[in-house]
Enzyme design. Structure first.
Site, PDB file in Angstrom:
ATOM      1  N   LYS A   1       0.807  -1.225   0.000  1.00  0.00           N
ATOM      2  CA  LYS A   1       0.000   0.000   0.000  1.00  0.00           C
ATOM      3  C   LYS A   1       0.841   1.276   0.000  1.00  0.00           C
ATOM      4  O   LYS A   1       0.451   2.287  -0.570  1.00  0.00           O
ATOM      5  CB  LYS A   1      -0.964  -0.002   1.186  1.00  0.00           C
ATOM      6  CG  LYS A   1      -2.099  -1.003   0.997  1.00  0.00           C
ATOM      7  CD  LYS A   1      -3.288  -0.680   1.883  1.00  0.00           C
ATOM      8  CE  LYS A   1      -4.483  -1.549   1.524  1.00  0.00           C
ATOM      9  NZ  LYS A   1      -4.309  -2.965   1.916  1.00  0.00           N
TER      10      LYS A   1
ATOM     11  N   GLU B   1      -9.793   6.804   3.739  1.00  0.00           N
ATOM     12  CA  GLU B   1     -10.717   5.862   4.371  1.00  0.00           C
ATOM     13  C   GLU B   1      -9.898   4.635   4.724  1.00  0.00           C
ATOM     14  O   GLU B   1      -8.874   4.353   4.104  1.00  0.00           O
ATOM     15  CB  GLU B   1     -11.828   5.477   3.386  1.00  0.00           C
ATOM     16  CG  GLU B   1     -11.461   4.384   2.369  1.00  0.00           C
ATOM     17  CD  GLU B   1     -10.366   4.769   1.382  1.00  0.00           C
ATOM     18  OE1 GLU B   1     -10.173   5.979   1.126  1.00  0.00           O
ATOM     19  OE2 GLU B   1      -9.671   3.863   0.864  1.00  0.00           O
TER      20      GLU B   1
ATOM     21  N   SER C   1       1.594  -9.848  -1.111  1.00  0.00           N
ATOM     22  CA  SER C   1       1.248  -8.436  -0.924  1.00  0.00           C
ATOM     23  C   SER C   1       1.638  -7.863   0.438  1.00  0.00           C
ATOM     24  O   SER C   1       1.881  -6.665   0.561  1.00  0.00           O
ATOM     25  CB  SER C   1      -0.255  -8.239  -1.154  1.00  0.00           C
ATOM     26  OG  SER C   1      -1.007  -9.114  -0.332  1.00  0.00           O
TER      27      SER C   1
HETATM   28  C1  LIG Z   1      -5.139  -4.030   1.619  1.00  0.00           C
HETATM   29  C2  LIG Z   1      -4.425  -5.287   1.336  1.00  0.00           C
HETATM   30  C3  LIG Z   1      -4.824  -6.147   0.278  1.00  0.00           C
HETATM   31  C4  LIG Z   1      -6.051  -5.923  -0.548  1.00  0.00           C
HETATM   32  O1  LIG Z   1      -6.090  -4.748  -1.290  1.00  0.00           O
HETATM   33  P1  LIG Z   1      -5.855  -4.674  -2.844  1.00  0.00           P
HETATM   34  O2  LIG Z   1      -6.167  -3.270  -3.170  1.00  0.00           O
HETATM   35  O3  LIG Z   1      -6.781  -5.645  -3.520  1.00  0.00           O
HETATM   36  O4  LIG Z   1      -4.434  -5.016  -3.098  1.00  0.00           O
HETATM   37  C5  LIG Z   1      -4.067  -7.272   0.021  1.00  0.00           C
HETATM   38  N1  LIG Z   1      -2.981  -7.581   0.771  1.00  0.00           N
HETATM   39  C6  LIG Z   1      -2.577  -6.788   1.795  1.00  0.00           C
HETATM   40  C7  LIG Z   1      -1.383  -7.200   2.581  1.00  0.00           C
HETATM   41  C8  LIG Z   1      -3.292  -5.623   2.109  1.00  0.00           C
HETATM   42  O5  LIG Z   1      -2.880  -4.869   3.138  1.00  0.00           O
END
Ligand SMILES: *Cc1c(COP(=O)(O)O)cnc(C)c1O
Length: 395
Positions: A85, A107, A374
């Site tokens: 993020k 948000e 992610s």
């Molecule tokens: C917020 C988040 C997501 C989901 O959000 P996307 O916008 O679909 O990427 C996925 N993995 C992690 C670690 C997150 O913090």
């Protein structure tokens, strides 16, 4: 109709008339910024020096041998603040500065985007307010504390279901009144145009790096590229550089929660229908009267009833496919990654791992898959330990 704002029939700018000019200004400022080599240099400089990029493309040898194909993990979990993020937040706050704004709002649901925005706001000396549903404030105390330590104010939103959907509506309403000095930092590839485009641009660094890294190791493109899908930001960033490479299969993994047949899930692509939410037209979970339904997932970051409009378009054109895995499948894959590779992933990312295991059964050790890891799982240890203690996750 502003054609450029659409991905096929999806996207658009479904906002109050008073925000149309603001979105127009934002689009012009964004297009100008990404064509300015000084701006992009500054963005990449912060990604290097502050976020810690580039992130490794790690060959997970033991996982590969267990699953039956070569699996490379794009290690977004190693970024500062523990997930992808921050890539987007740095880009948007630099743009806010360039536009002369002094305040940012955001948000947040689970609090991850709120923490990333509070971090960027501290770094760039901006006043920061984060809108969060009352319910989520209670569930995510640690992230609320983090945001406050970083100097942000957290505003409790008490309307509707007291969760992310309502916090987003409140942030949009506030922005419409304060856009003169305030920049709205959106955390996923959602919202009115140009947000889906901006978030994709700032997350595309994931696939620009991964494509080159994979080429250096394997001398070709991967056969499969995979990522989890909440609103769709890590996945669109992971797909971006491969969309024009037709031999690469693109797979987005949504949360099936307790199972899509139970109604307790977050599979907007599998079971949603086109509708309008948060300024965009896309696939949404809704009942027969068009009321948006609450999503369910063990992972707070996938718990969103919609999906970014470009994903809706990629699905309908067949360029990408979307699947879903249950809470239980994701948790099994999470534990497997801990034990095989010494990496504790976020529960969101574990959804992609769970599907990788299924997909690998159709693949060979000569083929390869790139998976976006992610985020890291530190934020999830309580949920994981409750789950492992056999309490499961009942909601
Ligand atoms: C917020 C988040 C997501 C989901 O959000 P996307 O916008 O679909 O990427 C996925 N993995 C992690 C670690 C997150 O913090």
């Amino acid at each position: 109709m502003n054609k450029k704002a659409y991905y096929g029939e999806f996207g658009g700018q479904y906002v109050a008339e008073s925000l149309m000019n603001t979105l127009e200004e934002l689009d012009a400022a964004f297009e100008d910024a990404i064509r300015d080599p000084k701006f992009m240099e500054q963005y990449h400089d912060y990604l290097r020096q502050y976020v810690g990029r580039e992130t490794p493309l790690y060959y997970a040898k033991r996982l590969s041998e267990a699953y039956g194909t070569k699996i490379y993990l794009k290690r977004e979990d190693l970024n500062h603040t523990g997930a992808h993020k921050i890539n987007n937040v740095i880009g948007q706050i630099l743009l806010a500065k360039r536009m002369g704004k002094t305040k940012v709002i955001a948000e947040t649901g689970a609090g991850q985007h709120g923490v990333a925005t509070a971090t960027g706001a501290a770094l760039f000396d901006m006043e920061c307010t984060v809108y969060m549903g009352k319910e989520d404030i209670e569930r995510q105390k640690l992230n609320v504390l983090r945001m406050e330590m970083l100097g942000a104010s957290v505003v409790s939103v008490e309307s509707g279901s007291n969760t992310l959907k309502d916090a987003t509506n409140e942030a949009i309403r506030t922005w419409a009144k304060t856009a003169e000095d305030t920049f709205y930092v959106i955390g996923s590839a959602v919202g009115p145009y140009p947000y889906p485009k901006m978030v994709k641009e700032f997350q595309s660094v994931i696939s620009r790096e991964a494509k080159r890294q994979h080429m250096e190791i394997e001398g070709r493109n991967p056969d499969v590229v995979m990522a989890c899908v909440g609103g769709g930001s890590n996945s669109i960033g992971m797909f971006a550089e491969f969309i024009g490479e037709p031999e690469v299969a693109l797979i987005g993994v949504e949360a099936a929660g307790l199972g899509i047949e139970t109604g307790k899930h977050a599979s907007a692509m599998a079971l949603g229908a086109p509708g309008v939410l948060h300024g965009m037209r896309s696939y949404l979970l809704q009942d027969e009267n068009g009321n948006v339904q609450l999503a369910h997932s063990i992972s707070a970051g996938l718990d969103y009833p919609g999906v970014g409009p470009e994903h809706a378009y990629l699905r309908d054109t067949g360029r990408a496919s979307y699947v879903s895995v249950t809470d239980a499948e994701a948790m099994d894959a999470l534990v497997e990654l801990c034990r095989l590779e010494g990496i504790i992933p976020a529960i969101e990312s574990a959804h992609a791992l769970a599907y990788a295991k299924k997909k690998a059964k159709e693949m060979t050790m000569e083929q390869s898959m790139v998976l976006c890891l992610s985020g890291r799982g530190d934020k999830d240890v309580n949920t994981i330990s409750d789950y492992l203690a056999g309490k499961g996750y009942l909601n």
